[in-house]
Design a protein around this motif. Structure first.
Motif: not given
Length: 112
Positions: A24-37
């Motif tokens: 999964a990708i979690n991208h809070q647009v105020a931060n860089s994306p986090f990739v992987g569970k």
């Protein structure tokens, strides 16, 4: 989405990460994306260790494999999150909120 919010409000990074697919990708647009569970779990753990966060649901919209969560917190911050869900797991999350206001409201350091 209701279960995700309840888990978020408990500040349980491990349980929260179980809502996400392995890649999964979690991208809070105020931060860089986090990739992987694992990276997403570590991101939530770090955030929960900084301050208590509470998500109050304003609206949830569902359309096929997509969910939209409009939220606010008790301090007045508002935001919106988009979730793409595949086989009952979040594969993509994008969040929109005002990071500067969040940092100020929680008396957290403001980066240069």
């Amino acid at each position: 989405m209701q279960s995700w919010v309840e888990t978020f409000n408990r500040g349980d990074a491990i349980a929260l990460s179980n809502f996400y697919s392995e890649d999964a990708i979690n991208h809070q647009v105020a931060n860089s994306p986090f990739v992987g569970k694992i990276a997403i779990r570590e991101m939530f753990a770090a955030e929960f260790s900084q301050t208590k966060m509470t998500c109050l649901i304003e609206n949830i919209f569902l359309d096929g494999d997509w969910a939209i969560l409009e939220w606010k917190d008790p301090l007045g911050l508002r935001g919106c999150a988009f979730f793409h869900i595949h086989h009952s797991k979040i594969v993509l999350q994008r969040g929109y909120w005002d990071k500067l206001s969040f940092l100020r409201m929680h008396n957290l350091p403001i980066p240069d």
